[in-house]
Write a protein that holds these residues in place. Structure first.
Motif, mmCIF file in Angstrom:
data_model
loop_
_atom_site.group_PDB
_atom_site.id
_atom_site.type_symbol
_atom_site.label_atom_id
_atom_site.label_comp_id
_atom_site.label_asym_id
_atom_site.label_seq_id
_atom_site.Cartn_x
_atom_site.Cartn_y
_atom_site.Cartn_z
ATOM 1 N N ARG A 67 0.836 -1.204 0.000
ATOM 2 C CA ARG A 67 0.000 0.000 0.000
ATOM 3 C C ARG A 67 0.865 1.245 0.000
ATOM 4 O O ARG A 67 0.590 2.205 0.715
ATOM 5 C CB ARG A 67 -0.888 0.005 1.255
ATOM 6 N N SER A 68 1.892 1.255 -0.817
ATOM 7 C CA SER A 68 2.873 2.339 -0.793
ATOM 8 C C SER A 68 2.258 3.703 -1.097
ATOM 9 O O SER A 68 2.752 4.730 -0.629
ATOM 10 C CB SER A 68 3.995 2.045 -1.794
ATOM 11 N N ALA A 69 1.161 3.739 -1.869
ATOM 12 C CA ALA A 69 0.530 5.016 -2.209
ATOM 13 C C ALA A 69 -0.130 5.671 -1.008
ATOM 14 O O ALA A 69 -0.387 6.878 -1.028
ATOM 15 C CB ALA A 69 -0.502 4.810 -3.322
ATOM 16 N N ASP A 70 -0.414 4.898 0.028
ATOM 17 C CA ASP A 70 -1.117 5.431 1.189
ATOM 18 C C ASP A 70 -0.234 5.493 2.432
ATOM 19 O O ASP A 70 -0.743 5.669 3.536
ATOM 20 C CB ASP A 70 -2.331 4.547 1.507
ATOM 21 N N VAL A 71 1.086 5.355 2.247
ATOM 22 C CA VAL A 71 1.999 5.274 3.380
ATOM 23 C C VAL A 71 2.462 6.667 3.803
ATOM 24 O O VAL A 71 2.835 7.491 2.977
ATOM 25 C CB VAL A 71 3.216 4.393 3.042
#
Length: 535
Positions: free
Chosen positions: A271-275
């Motif tokens: 979930r790198s886009a929301d980290v």
């Protein structure tokens, strides 16, 4: 804040190195000089069958008071068997009267009284024969030869029973037996061996030194200097009965913390886009905790096998323990301020909390290290115990303030900025997190300690197990609530629910847990802005 924190941590590392010279062990060596305390708690140990304790009082000197003024009930030792830590009914029966001057009325107490007029140690107990472990004097070569002659003479005179009772048998009820007290100048010494020989004798034993002079004579205080060595051991371990499972327990728990660390990193990568940045700080916590437990297990392993830790492993454990403690409180405080989730900068008020919490937490960990590295009977041990309790209490209270401020901020914002539904969902999230922190603090600081007092002596390790399980659960729930997911039920609020969502219902209800807030990333090369949206 960063430079100050690094300075505090560096200072703490120096203290670790300074105090490790007296690292804890089960081979105790305590030296007191000019002490005036009336009660010195030397040690507490849980014995299984065939466990033993050997006490060697190398030197005892009396200062400020003539030795002729010290009678046979002024200085002595008490060996007390108790069912739990902190309960010794015989010792607490009459606080206004010295226990050395009382006749033992408990089956679990033995008095060893030092008589300087006749140079003898008098042993008294009311325990039934066989109920209390054997107290056997350890004699030097000259005294041993004389004792053998006496035994031979007594055989001839058919008085063998008395001498055997002196040397090898448990003390009979309401009787007193005497052992030699050696004198060398102004110094006195004696040795004895204590062994648990039956299942009924197993239990938790406390060993005290008492000075009763100041209770009766107010014009002058008796100062004593003592050098004493105590070795305690169970059949297969130098650890107390309730500590024997700890090396395996710490290894197993370290594996659990490592696994949730791996799981958390997997979530962050997927979930790198929301980290957020704080998510990576949260990732460091379970790995640091896992390392701390591994080194703690190694530390206890060496104590179990040889009676004292290896200095290098102990240093590494203390360092990782200190880092873990500081990182835990920093992470909780950052989440509590709403940093990254609600706001992207820390206010001056938030920064002041960090300036207070971080040094306090480091001080608490330093106090813990000093306590672990200091003999229980030393005068500074009690002082550092009080410091640890107070500082730990202040730390736990201080980290609640950022959460309370975030709740208040969200309550005010929900009525003024036009984003009532989003702010109220965030408000519920932080209210639930506040309850989590309070429950975690109460359980680890109060309930778990009560369990430690209540359970039998061989189950004392349950306290550590419950403490580690509570920490593991707290880590897991914190990660679950603040995980970086587009459809996180705690960070997402549906459009259909916005019109039906009533402010009063959300503010006053603490059980609803299905709403949240969704973060949409800002794209630097596009027209979109970072916004709070509803799915």
């Amino acid at each position: 804040m960063a430079s100050g924190s690094s300075g505090v941590l560096a200072g703490a590392f120096v203290l670790v190195a300074l105090y490790l010279g007296g690292a804890r062990s089960r081979l105790h060596h305590l030296v007191l000089k000019d002490d005036i305390r009336q009660k010195v708690h030397l040690n507490t140990f849980g014995f299984y069958k065939n466990g033993y304790m050997t006490v060697n009082m190398n030197s005892l000197m009396v200062n400020e008071v003539p030795i002729s003024d010290v009678d046979g009930t002024t200085l002595g030792f008490i060996l007390d068997k108790t069912n739990s830590n902190g309960f010794a009914s015989y010792l607490d029966d009459d606080l206004g009267f010295c226990v050395l001057k009382k006749t033992p009325n408990s089956d679990a107490v033995v008095l060893l009284l030092l008589d300087f007029d006749s140079n003898e140690v008098t042993v008294r107990t009311s325990a039934e024969p066989g109920l209390f472990p054997k107290i056997i004097p350890v004699l030097n070569e000259e005294v041993e030869v004389q004792e053998k002659k006496n035994i031979q003479e007594n055989r001839e005179e058919k008085t063998l029973h008395k001498d055997h009772a002196r040397r090898d048998a448990p003390v009979s009820p309401n009787t007193a037996f005497k052992y030699p007290l050696e004198q060398r100048g102004d110094s006195y010494s004696f040795q004895f061996h204590f062994k648990v020989t039956t299942d009924d004798q197993q239990g938790l034993y406390n060993f005290y030194f008492y000075n009763c002079y100041s209770k009766d004579v107010q014009t002058n205080l008796l100062k004593f200097s003592i050098d004493i060595v105590i070795e305690e051991k169970n059949p297969d371990s130098f650890l107390s009965a309730g500590e024997i499972p700890l090396p395996k327990l710490y290894i197993v728990m370290s594996m659990f913390f490592f696994l949730i660390g791996i799981l958390w990193v997997h979530v962050l990568r997927s979930r790198s886009a929301d980290v957020y940045k704080i998510h990576w700080l949260m990732a460091a916590l379970p790995f640091t905790k896992s390392l701390s437990l591994v080194f703690h297990a190694i530390d206890y392993y060496y104590i179990s096998n040889q009676g004292f830790p290896i200095e290098g492993w102990a240093v590494v454990y203390y360092i990782t323990h200190l880092l873990k403690g500081a990182l835990l409180f920093i992470t909780i405080a950052l989440i509590g301020t709403g940093w990254a989730f609600v706001k992207h900068i820390l206010s001056d008020k938030d920064k002041k909390i960090f300036m207070i919490v971080i040094p306090l937490q480091v001080l608490a960990n330093v106090a813990y290290i000093i306590i672990e590295s200091t003999e229980e009977g030393s005068s500074e041990y009690g002082l550092w115990m009080e410091i640890l309790f107070l500082v730990d209490l202040l730390c736990c209270g201080a980290i609640l303030f950022p959460v309370v401020w975030s709740i208040r901020h969200l309550q005010e914002a929900s009525a003024t900025d036009g984003k009532a539904a989003i702010n109220l969902a965030q408000l519920k999230l932080f209210r639930h997190y506040y309850v989590m922190i309070v429950c975690y603090i109460y359980f680890t600081r109060i309930i778990a300690i009560l369990i430690k007092i209540i359970v039998p002596f061989q189950w004392k390790w349950l306290y550590q197990l419950l403490d580690e399980l509570a920490t593991l659960t707290f880590f897991f729930l914190t990660g679950h609530k603040f995980r970086p997911a587009s459809y996180n039920p705690y960070l997402l609020l549906s459009v259909e629910d916005e019109e039906d969502l009533e402010m009063d219902d959300v503010v006053t209800t603490s059980t609803a847990m299905g709403e949240g807030v969704k973060k949409v990333k800002k794209i630097s090369n596009g027209p979109s802005e970072e916004r709070e949206s509803m799915a």
